[in-house]
Design a protein around this motif. Structure first.
Motif, mmCIF file in Angstrom:
data_model
loop_
_atom_site.group_PDB
_atom_site.id
_atom_site.type_symbol
_atom_site.label_atom_id
_atom_site.label_comp_id
_atom_site.label_asym_id
_atom_site.label_seq_id
_atom_site.Cartn_x
_atom_site.Cartn_y
_atom_site.Cartn_z
ATOM 1 N N GLY A 14 -22.741 -50.161 -5.681
ATOM 2 C CA GLY A 14 -21.729 -49.717 -4.792
ATOM 3 C C GLY A 14 -22.078 -50.325 -3.316
ATOM 4 O O GLY A 14 -20.966 -50.945 -2.549
ATOM 5 N N ARG A 15 -23.185 -50.722 -3.014
ATOM 6 C CA ARG A 15 -23.587 -51.445 -1.849
ATOM 7 C C ARG A 15 -23.024 -52.979 -1.880
ATOM 8 O O ARG A 15 -22.483 -53.659 -1.031
ATOM 9 N N ARG A 16 -22.954 -53.575 -3.191
ATOM 10 C CA ARG A 16 -22.390 -54.830 -3.175
ATOM 11 C C ARG A 16 -21.151 -55.048 -3.210
ATOM 12 O O ARG A 16 -20.477 -55.745 -3.126
ATOM 13 N N LEU A 17 -20.279 -53.679 -3.705
ATOM 14 C CA LEU A 17 -18.825 -53.682 -3.854
ATOM 15 C C LEU A 17 -18.202 -52.895 -2.680
ATOM 16 O O LEU A 17 -17.225 -52.386 -2.662
ATOM 17 N N ASP A 18 -19.109 -53.192 -1.593
ATOM 18 C CA ASP A 18 -18.288 -52.542 -0.139
ATOM 19 C C ASP A 18 -18.207 -50.894 -0.306
ATOM 20 O O ASP A 18 -17.151 -50.551 0.174
ATOM 21 N N GLY A 19 -18.858 -50.336 -1.011
ATOM 22 C CA GLY A 19 -18.970 -48.712 -0.831
ATOM 23 C C GLY A 19 -18.100 -48.197 -2.034
ATOM 24 O O GLY A 19 -17.969 -47.076 -1.778
ATOM 25 N N GLU A 20 -17.635 -48.792 -2.878
ATOM 26 C CA GLU A 20 -16.632 -48.250 -3.949
ATOM 27 C C GLU A 20 -17.638 -47.272 -4.798
ATOM 28 O O GLU A 20 -18.633 -47.828 -5.528
ATOM 29 N N ARG A 22 -19.777 -45.053 -3.921
ATOM 30 C CA ARG A 22 -21.315 -44.411 -3.559
ATOM 31 C C ARG A 22 -21.401 -43.062 -3.389
ATOM 32 O O ARG A 22 -22.318 -42.512 -3.769
#
Length: 60
Positions: A14-20, A22
Motif C-alpha cells: 500500500g505504501r508503494r501504491l499511494d495508500g490503496e 492500507r
C-alpha cells in the motif's frame, strides 16, 4: 499468524501504491494480533484451571 503476515505485506504494498488498501491491511494486522492475544490468554486460563483442579483433587 497468516493474517499478521499478510497485513504487513499489504501495508508495504500500500505504501508503494499511494495508500490503496492500507486501512484494510492495518485492520488485518490488528485483528491478527488480537486473536493471537486472546488464544494465549485462553490457553493460560485452561492451564490454570487444570492445575487448580489437580491441586484440589490432590488435597481431598
Amino acid at each position: 499468524m497468516i493474517t499478521i503476515h499478510a497485513g504487513h505485506v499489504g501495508r508495504f504494498r500500500g505504501r508503494r501504491l499511494d495508500g490503496e488498501g492500507r486501512g484494510l491491511a492495518l485492520a488485518g494486522i490488528l485483528t491478527g494480533w488480537l486473536v493471537l492475544f486472546v488464544c494465549v490468554l485462553a490457553n493460560l486460563a485452561a492451564l490454570g484451571l487444570a492445575v487448580g483442579i489437580a491441586l484440589f483433587v490432590d488435597s481431598v
